[in-house]
Design a protein around this motif. Structure first.
Motif, PDB file in Angstrom:
ATOM      1  N   CYS A 626       0.850  -1.194   0.000  1.00  0.00           N
ATOM      2  CA  CYS A 626       0.000   0.000   0.000  1.00  0.00           C
ATOM      3  C   CYS A 626       0.880   1.235   0.000  1.00  0.00           C
ATOM      4  N   ALA A 627       0.467   2.250  -0.777  1.00  0.00           N
ATOM      5  CA  ALA A 627       1.308   3.419  -0.966  1.00  0.00           C
ATOM      6  C   ALA A 627       1.424   4.252   0.302  1.00  0.00           C
ATOM      7  N   VAL A 628       0.508   4.117   1.235  1.00  0.00           N
ATOM      8  CA  VAL A 628       0.539   4.970   2.418  1.00  0.00           C
ATOM      9  C   VAL A 628       1.089   4.242   3.640  1.00  0.00           C
ATOM     10  N   VAL A 629       1.637   3.041   3.478  1.00  0.00           N
ATOM     11  CA  VAL A 629       2.223   2.314   4.612  1.00  0.00           C
ATOM     12  C   VAL A 629       3.663   2.001   4.296  1.00  0.00           C
ATOM     13  N   PRO A 630       4.642   2.570   4.997  1.00  0.00           N
ATOM     14  CA  PRO A 630       4.479   3.598   6.039  1.00  0.00           C
ATOM     15  C   PRO A 630       4.009   4.910   5.431  1.00  0.00           C
ATOM     16  N   TRP A 631       3.159   5.631   6.173  1.00  0.00           N
ATOM     17  CA  TRP A 631       2.469   6.771   5.594  1.00  0.00           C
ATOM     18  C   TRP A 631       3.103   8.103   5.967  1.00  0.00           C
ATOM     19  N   TYR A 632       4.262   8.119   6.622  1.00  0.00           N
ATOM     20  CA  TYR A 632       5.034   9.340   6.776  1.00  0.00           C
ATOM     21  C   TYR A 632       6.498   8.949   6.906  1.00  0.00           C
ATOM     22  N   PRO A 633       7.430   9.807   6.519  1.00  0.00           N
ATOM     23  CA  PRO A 633       8.853   9.460   6.562  1.00  0.00           C
ATOM     24  C   PRO A 633       9.341   9.235   7.997  1.00  0.00           C
ATOM     25  N   GLY A 634      10.171   8.223   8.162  1.00  0.00           N
ATOM     26  CA  GLY A 634      10.738   7.934   9.473  1.00  0.00           C
ATOM     27  C   GLY A 634       9.793   7.245  10.429  1.00  0.00           C
ATOM     28  N   GLN A 635       8.687   6.692   9.904  1.00  0.00           N
ATOM     29  CA  GLN A 635       7.709   6.046  10.793  1.00  0.00           C
ATOM     30  C   GLN A 635       8.310   4.838  11.495  1.00  0.00           C
ATOM     31  N   GLN A 636       9.036   4.031  10.767  1.00  0.00           N
ATOM     32  CA  GLN A 636       9.566   2.810  11.356  1.00  0.00           C
ATOM     33  C   GLN A 636      10.548   3.130  12.491  1.00  0.00           C
ATOM     34  N   GLY A 637      11.457   4.050  12.253  1.00  0.00           N
ATOM     35  CA  GLY A 637      12.431   4.370  13.292  1.00  0.00           C
ATOM     36  C   GLY A 637      11.786   5.009  14.515  1.00  0.00           C
ATOM     37  N   LEU A 638      10.851   5.919  14.293  1.00  0.00           N
ATOM     38  CA  LEU A 638      10.196   6.583  15.428  1.00  0.00           C
ATOM     39  C   LEU A 638       9.385   5.597  16.258  1.00  0.00           C
TER      40      LEU A 638
END
Length: 845
Positions: A626-638
């Motif tokens: 899905c294009a929105v997952v992750p839906w903002y930059p740096g989501q995984q690290g945060l």
């Protein structure tokens, strides 16, 4: 917020009162209502205390006043209530009061006994009158030969010999009396069986009931006459009459004697009526005179009794001339208390002033929060959960806003809120009249009256949330203009769903609140559910976070630096890393996800679960990312950082505080083993609640230091670990369960809206749509009372009570548990006002 934010600063004081001035001083303190006395004689029974005789005299006076009150109630004579509260009389006035009450009691007893005797005589004469009247009819019926003169009737014992045998004439005896009507059938059967049918009974019911002279009840009775032959049957009949409590009266045999007796009876009845009326008038005059002073007497006696019961809590010094008392009182009111003691000393005529000394103590003071008629209802809600620990943060000032608001979230309807507001304003405007009529003493209405200001705020906030939901008795109002351009809103299935991606959406949202077009949409519930569910989560997390922040105020005030670093910081970090982050992504989803992205919008619940499980990618049905997952930059690290931080907060909260306490205890214990020459000032700002104190030791403080050392040497690491483990498990698990608990805001709001809509469509709508014209108006006027009754009974009372209880639970469990212990004890001052209110309530109950 003054003492409403933290309880009043209290101090333990010692009072030295001269024996002559003690009564007047305690009376002045009772009028002030600012002092809570301690019992200095806990091992002495109530019968061995100094003023037990005075208390018994007051009990006897109360008994006599209760007797007079019952007499007033019998005659329906109201007590005069001027509204004034008389002061406590001087001790020497007790003798005058006792003499007055004794005189009134003896006079009323004498009047009652005379009236009872007169009523008994009146009853006997009335029964005799009925007997003479009824027996005359019995004898007339017994005359079988109309040509026989009454003077020669052998039935009544005239000496008429038999014509052929020359034997003695046949003589029949008889007795006449009165019996209760209910006993008549059993009485007749017993006569028949015991006398074997050898008696003849005639009976007739009295037309009017007679008054019992003892109980005053109306009793229905019957007159009877029994004919028999022989003394043996006569004795048997009298015993049966005595067993059935029948009253026998003498009845002459001849008509002339019966007429003469009837005339005498009527004359005596008239005389008795005159005497009885005079007795009633005298009794009424005595009671009316007593009713004028009854309330004043009751207040005086109860004040005297309260003073002497308080004096029984005091100690006597060795000289027997001074009374010593200990009491808790607010520091801010010490000047008023001193002034009251001075007035009491002057009133008693004593030349020795009363002394008030402040004492140092380690005992926990009582909790005293000053309230008024506006804040008392909210303070009662908090105290129902538990009284605050001394100087602990009081949730009441925050409850004034949050409680009506959370209630309104579940009860959002502008019309229903308006009805609640009008009812509250009516009670507030008629406050004095309702108190004067004692309407607030009714159990059901009293609950509403005591919370009238709370109901007012609940109505105002319900109107606001109803405006946001755009609900007015389940109908919407188009105030700011709809953002939809729907021309044809119906299709083959009736209503249809709205899609923001269509051209019917003009792109200008409703200025404030819900767009009214959603009320007609098929997907209205889906749209409102998502909004209310997410809003309830946001409100819940903010509410819980506020409770955690308030715990910092407690730690700082009590000097618990250790709790700040070992409890508050990990709690805030855990709540922020998981749940405050959830609030942020809810807001971000509302702002940045457009209707075009709704097909691939991230799921908040699944995203939160994946965040804890370190899953950051999800395939759609077509096995593509899905294009929105992750839906903002740096989501995984945060999110990884936040989960790890939340995980570290658990052992931080669990282990750090017991370790530091153990290390501190070991250090102090090792220092005590070395010889100590001088102990200076010790500040324990980083200790637990039991150790947070500022202690100054010198040579005179040696016993205090020894006791403190003994307490600290009882340090148990196992108990602290268990306590901290329970506290940690409770907090971290409750963060999850309490967040889910706030979903009741969404559920109750949905239920209220749907029930209101059902009530509209199933009841009131029928009056609008069934019959047109004037007949429809008549039908509507018949249906509207049913709609109004169901609205008030079901939606306002039942649904309102349900929302009230759920809001109460959210404050007690979800909010107050974060910072509020509720393990204190309430300040209960010696107050005449409170004593009189409690006493009157108990007497009426």
């Amino acid at each position: 917020m003054g003492s409403l934010y933290r309880s009043e600063e209290m101090t333990l004081c010692q009072l030295f009162l001269q024996s002559e001035a003690a009564y007047a001083c305690v009376s002045e303190l009772g009028e002030l209502g600012l002092v809570q006395f301690r019992d200095l004689n806990p091992d002495v029974s109530a019968f061995q205390r100094k003023f037990v005789n005075e208390v018994r005299r007051c009990d006897e006076m109360e008994r006599k006043l209760r007797f007079l009150e019952k007499e007033l109630e019998k005659d329906n004579i109201p007590q005069l209530d001027t509204g004034d509260l008389p002061e406590a009389p001087a001790p020497r006035e007790m003798i005058d009061l006792e003499a007055t009450f004794e005189k009134l009691e003896n006079e009323m007893k004498e009047v009652n006994s005379n009236a009872e005797a007169l009523k008994r005589n009146y009853l006997e004469l009335t029964e005799l009158k009925h007997i003479l009247r009824k027996t005359q009819g019995f004898f007339e019926e017994a005359m079988t030969d109309p040509n026989m003169a009454e003077e020669t009737v052998g039935l009544l014992g005239e000496e008429v010999r038999a014509p052929t045998t020359g034997q003695q004439p046949l003589r029949l005896g008889f007795v006449a009396g009165v019996i209760v009507r209910e006993r008549m059938p059993a009485f007749e059967r017993m006569l028949w069986r015991a006398c074997r049918g050898n008696v003849f009974l005639k009976q007739a019911n009295m037309d009017v009931p007679l008054e019992d002279p003892v109980t005053g009840d109306q009793v229905h009775k019957s007159v009877f006459i029994i004919f028999f032959q022989g003394d043996q049957l006569k004795t048997r009949v009298k015993k049966i009459c005595e067993g059935f409590r029948a009253t026998l009266y003498p009845c002459p045999e001849t008509p002339a004697e019966r007429r003469e007796m009837a005339i005498g009876v009527m004359t005596r009845i008239e005389d008795l009526n005159t005497v009885l009326q005079q007795t009633r008038d005298h009794r009424h005059r005595v009671l009316v005179a007593a009713a004028k002073n009854m309330r004043s007497w009751l207040i005086k006696v109860r004040k005297i009794k309260a003073i002497y019961m308080t004096l029984n809590l005091f100690n006597l010094d060795v000289t027997q001339k001074c009374l010593i008392a200990e009491c808790w009182c607010p520091v801010a009111d010490l000047d008023r208390i001193q002034l009251g003691l001075r007035r009491g000393t002057e009133a008693s005529g004593s030349s020795v002033p009363s002394i008030l000394n402040r004492m140092a103590t380690r005992e926990s003071p009582p909790t005293y929060n000053r309230t008024n008629k506006f804040t008392s209802g909210f303070q009662s809600i908090v105290d129902a959960y538990g009284v605050a620990v001394y100087r602990e943060v009081n949730p009441a000032p925050f409850t004034i806003i949050t409680f009506p608001f959370l209630f309104a979230v579940m009860f959002g309807d502008f019309g229903h809120g308006l009805i609640m507001l009008c009812f509250a304003i009516w009670m507030i405007l008629r406050e004095r009249q309702l108190i004067a009529k004692k309407a607030h003493e009714d159990e059901m209405f009293g609950m509403f009256f005591s919370g009238r200001y709370m109901i007012m705020l609940m109505g105002i906030f319900s109107m606001y949330t109803g405006f946001v939901y755009n609900d007015f008795f389940s109908k919407s109002v188009n105030v700011f203009g709809s953002g939809w351009t729907v021309n044809d809103f119906t299709n083959s299935t009736g209503t249809r769903a709205l899609d923001p991606n269509t051209t019917e959406w003009s792109g200008s949202p409703y200025w404030y609140g819900m767009d009214p077009v959603w009320q007609m949409s098929l997907n209205k519930i889906s749209f409102l559910n998502t909004f209310k569910m997410k809003t309830s989560v946001i409100l819940g997390i903010i509410h819980m976070f506020s409770g955690v922040i308030l715990s910092l105020s407690n730690h700082r005030y009590f000097g618990n630096t250790l709790n700040i670093f070992c409890e508050f910081i990990p709690q805030v970090l855990f709540l922020s890393a998981i749940f405050l982050y959830l609030v942020c992504i809810i807001m971000a989803k509302w702002i940045y996800i457009t209707p075009a992205d709704s097909a691939c919008a991230p799921s908040l619940l699944i995203g939160l679960i994946n965040m804890v499980m370190f899953k950051y990618q999800k395939l759609d049905k077509n096995k593509t990312l899905c294009a929105v997952v992750p839906w903002y930059p740096g989501q995984q690290g945060l999110e990884s950082f936040l989960v790890i931080l939340a995980g570290l907060c658990i052992p931080w909260h669990l282990c750090l505080k017991p370790i530091l306490l153990y290390m501190k205890h070991k250090g102090k214990f090792d220092k005590r083993r070395a010889p100590v020459t001088h102990v200076a000032r010790t500040v324990a700002n980083d200790t637990d609640d039991d150790e947070a104190a500022l202690i100054h030791h010198d040579e005179s403080d040696a016993p205090l230091l020894e006791n403190h050392t003994t307490e600290e040497e009882k340090f148990e690491l196992g108990d602290i670990l268990v306590h901290q483990a329970i506290h940690s498990i409770e907090y971290f698990l409750n963060c999850v369960s309490h967040t889910a608990s706030y979903l009741r805001l969404w559920a109750l709001s949905l239920a209220h809206a749907q029930l209101s809509e059902v009530l509209w469509s199933m009841v009131l709508r029928m009056g609008f749509s069934m019959i047109p014209g004037y007949a429809g108006a008549i039908m509507l006027s018949a249906i509207f009372p049913t709609f109004a009754l169901l609205t008030v009974g079901v939606l306002l009372i039942m649904e309102g009570l349900s929302a009230f209880l759920h809001a109460l639970r959210l404050h007690w469990i979800e909010f107050q548990s974060k910072f509020y212990q509720g393990a204190g004890h309430l300040f209960v001052p010696f107050s005449f006002e409170a004593i009189l209110e409690i006493t009157s309530t108990n007497l009426e109950g």
